[in-house]
Structures are given as structure tokens and as C-alpha cells.
Design an enzyme around this catalytic site. Structure first.
Site, short mmCIF file in Angstrom:
data_model
loop_
_atom_site.label_atom_id
_atom_site.label_comp_id
_atom_site.label_asym_id
_atom_site.label_seq_id
_atom_site.Cartn_x
_atom_site.Cartn_y
_atom_site.Cartn_z
N SER A 6 0.86 -1.18 0.00
CA SER A 6 0.00 0.00 0.00
C SER A 6 0.90 1.23 0.00
O SER A 6 2.07 1.16 0.38
CB SER A 6 -0.92 -0.02 1.22
OG SER A 6 -0.19 -0.25 2.40
N GLU A 8 1.22 5.53 0.82
CA GLU A 8 0.67 6.68 1.55
C GLU A 8 1.09 7.98 0.87
O GLU A 8 2.23 8.14 0.45
CB GLU A 8 1.21 6.66 2.99
CG GLU A 8 0.64 7.78 3.83
CD GLU A 8 1.00 7.61 5.30
OE1 GLU A 8 0.77 6.52 5.86
OE2 GLU A 8 1.52 8.58 5.87
N ASP A 99 -1.83 14.86 16.28
CA ASP A 99 -1.18 15.87 17.12
C ASP A 99 -1.78 17.21 16.77
O ASP A 99 -2.06 17.47 15.60
CB ASP A 99 0.32 15.92 16.84
CG ASP A 99 1.02 14.64 17.26
OD1 ASP A 99 0.82 14.23 18.42
OD2 ASP A 99 1.72 14.05 16.43
N PHE A 206 12.32 14.45 10.36
CA PHE A 206 11.13 13.62 10.61
C PHE A 206 11.38 12.65 11.76
O PHE A 206 10.54 12.45 12.62
CB PHE A 206 10.78 12.78 9.39
CG PHE A 206 10.07 13.53 8.31
CD1 PHE A 206 9.64 14.83 8.50
CD2 PHE A 206 9.84 12.92 7.08
CE1 PHE A 206 8.98 15.51 7.50
CE2 PHE A 206 9.18 13.60 6.07
CZ PHE A 206 8.76 14.89 6.28
N HIS A 256 3.69 -1.16 3.80
CA HIS A 256 3.06 0.14 3.54
C HIS A 256 4.19 1.15 3.30
O HIS A 256 5.04 1.33 4.17
CB HIS A 256 2.23 0.54 4.77
CG HIS A 256 1.50 1.84 4.64
ND1 HIS A 256 0.33 1.98 3.94
CD2 HIS A 256 1.79 3.08 5.12
CE1 HIS A 256 -0.10 3.23 4.01
NE2 HIS A 256 0.78 3.92 4.72
#
Ligand code: FAD
Length: 276
Positions: A6, A8, A99, A206, A256
Site C-alpha cells: 500500500s 501513503e 497531534d 522527521f 506500507h
């Protein structure tokens, strides 16, 4: 048997970005993803862009999952959004606490992702396949590793069908997490989330924010390449392909990819793995 994959994406902010993302998606559709998901901005800040991208993916004939965060939201607004998503034909959600942008208090009627999962199930029954987030290297705000694991199990118990992990570079953390979760009675697939390495500074930023550990040897190698993007990308492809190979051979239920709206690195990793 092929490994389910998958992809994102995040919602774009400009017409040029939207057009570029369409091209990226078409390139990645060649690998026949099980679904494509679209992130939701902090505090629901990108709802319009998220839903628009989800709509496009569905219109392109691909299963789409909308990320959906609840922090700061009320039950009434979440109910409205669920109605909207059902009307759009969305059948998959990635349910998150999320968040809030810095400077905002917690507020809202939901405290944790488990509250959201329970609410979605109570409101819509089995209308949605629900994924939740998992943290093999422990969520940065968790009181302890054990408390985080219990919180994860609670989300699944509240009605999640599957989980996607935060990205990691140390497969032992993932295997340990899965073993521990299964010992607690979790019985849903826990799919590893994979971040291709294409930029050193972006990755460091990140990872610091989300608590993903960059092993010392990877960090030092990346620092050593400085601005040499070509070497960073070549090194990143080797490291991430090896990680995916290891996971695939161990029998993970899927992979993913955090594509960062770019097709090249993810495509090359999949081609090297011969997953498609
Ligand atoms: P929760 O599962 O609610 O956990 C949050 C914290 O609370 C953890 O420290 C947990 O240990 C603790 N906790 C949970 N339940 C309890 C309890 N009952 N008592 C005490 N402590 C508890 N962010 C976005 O803004 N948009 C996105 O689209 C997005 N997509 C993501 C997709 C994936 C696959 C992942 C892994 C992360 C994603 N994130 C996204 C980031 C995520 O929103 C943040 O990590 C956020 O801080 C936690 O969300 P959560 O759903 O995991 O929260």
C-alpha cells in the site's frame, strides 16, 4: 504469493502539486496496491485536501483509505465527517489521535485513538475497515514501552482491523513488537511502514519528531555524503531494499510505503524486491 503493498500520500497545497501527485499515483498503480491512503493534517487542518485526494483515488478505481485524526474534535464533527466519507464511498480509515499544531491545548472530546475507533464502530458498525498506528520503537509521548503496548492493544480491542507501523530501520524492534502484541492477544495484521531514504536532512528532521531511530551507522553514512544526493539515494535504496527483503522473508502481512508523494524511490525498491 505476492506481498500486499500500500502507498501513503499527503494532500497537496497547489494545483501544480495536485497534478504532479496524479502522475505519481499512476506510476505507483503499476504495482497494484491493495489501497492508497491520504494523511490528515494536524488537528484536521487538511480535511478538504485529504478528502479531495481520497475522492480522486476512488475515481481512479483504486481502494482509498482516509487518515482521520480526532484530537481537538467533537463527537458532532466526527459524526459529520463519517457521514461525508460514507457518502463518498470510502470503506477504509486510518484512525489516529493525531497531534495538534503547537500552541493548542488538547481539548476536544477524544483523548486517544482508541476513543475514536470505539466511536466509529458505535456510529457506523462495520462500514469501515479500520487501521491504527503502531510504534515498534515506542511512541515519543508514551509513559513506558509497556504502557504503549497496552495502549496499542486497547486500540485493536476497540475494533481495529489492522495496524500500520511508524517507520523504522531496525527490524528487530518490529519483530519484538509483533511478538509482544500477539502475546497480549492482538490478532490483527501489523504491517510495517517503510520510509524510503531520499534526503538526509528531511529524514533526520522527521525521525527526531516522530521518535524513529536512525541507527548510528546510517546517520554517519548519510552525514558523510553531505550534499551528494546521488550517493544518498543509492545508499538509501540499498538499505531499504535489504530491510524490505528481510521483512518479506520473515512473512510480514504486507508493506506500507510512506511515498512522500514521490514515485521513484518506492518504485525502485519494489522492482528490486520483485514484489509486484
Ligand atoms: P494513540 O494511539 O492515541 O497514542 C498516543 C499516545 O497516547 C501514545 O503515547 C500512547 O502510548 C498514549 N496512550 C494511548 N492510550 C492511552 C491511555 N488510555 N492512557 C494513557 N496513555 C495512552 N499524524 C497526523 O497528524 N496525520 C496523519 O495522517 C497521520 N498518519 C499516521 C499514520 C501512521 C501509520 C502512523 C504510525 C502515524 C501517523 N500520524 C499521523 C502520527 C500520529 O498522529 C502521531 O504519532 C500521534 O502523536 C499519535 O497518534 P496515535 O493515533 O498513534 O495515538
Amino acid at each position: 504469493m505476492t506481498l500486499p503493498i500500500s502507498f501513503e500520500f499527503f494532500p497537496t497545497k497547489t494545483p501544480e502539486g495536485t497534478a504532479k501527485l496524479r502522475v505519481t499515483r499512476q506510476q505507483l498503480y503499476a504495482f497494484k496496491p491493495e489501497f492508497c491512503s491520504v494523511t490528515f493534517g494536524a488537528g484536521g487542518s487538511t480535511q478538504e485536501g485529504t478528502f479531495a485526494a481520497v475522492k480522486e483515488i476512488l475515481a481512479e478505481g483504486v481502494e482509498a483509505a482516509s487518515h482521520f485524526s480526532c484530537i481537538g474534535a467533537t463527537k458532532a464533527t466526527v459524526r459529520e465527517q463519517l457521514v461525508l466519507l460514507q457518502a463518498m464511498g470510502v470503506k477504509r480509515l486510518v484512525a489516529l489521535r493525531g497531534d495538534l499544531p503547537s500552541g493548542f491545548g488538547m481539548g476536544g472530546e477524544f483523548h486517544y485513538a482508541s476513543d475514536l475507533v470505539a466511536f466509529i464502530r458505535a456510529e457506523t458498525g462495520d462500514a469501515f475497515h479500520i487501521e491504527v498506528a503502531a510504534y515498534p520503537e515506542i511512541h515519543p509521548q508514551a509513559k513506558s514501552a509497556e504502557a504503549d503496548l497496552q495502549a496499542f492493544a486497547a486500540k485493536v480491542k476497540a475494533g481495529a482491523n489492522a495496524a500500520i507501523t511508524q517507520y523504522f530501520f531496525n527490524s528487530d524492534a518490529y519483530f519484538r513488537f509483533v511478538d509482544d502484541a500477539y502475546k497480549l492477544g492482538v490478532d490483527v495484521p501489523i504491517v510495517p511502514g517503510i520510509m524510503p531514504i531520499t534526503s538526509s536532512t528531511q529524514l533526520m528532521r522527521f525521525s527526531d519528531a516522530c521518535g524513529a531511530e536512525i541507527p548510528r551507522w546510517i546517520r554517519l553514512r548519510l552525514q558523510g555524503y553531505g550534499d551528494d544526493i546521488k550517493s544518498i539515494k543509492a545508499f538509501g535504496l540499498d538499505v531499504i531494499t535489504d530491510l524490505c527483503d528481510q521483512l518479506n522473508m520473515a512473512g510480514v502481512p504486507g508493506i506500507h510505503f510512506y511515498t512522500m508523494n514521490q514515485a521513484d524511490a518506492t518504485s525502485e525498491i519494489i522492482r528490486r524486491l520483485k514484489l509486484a
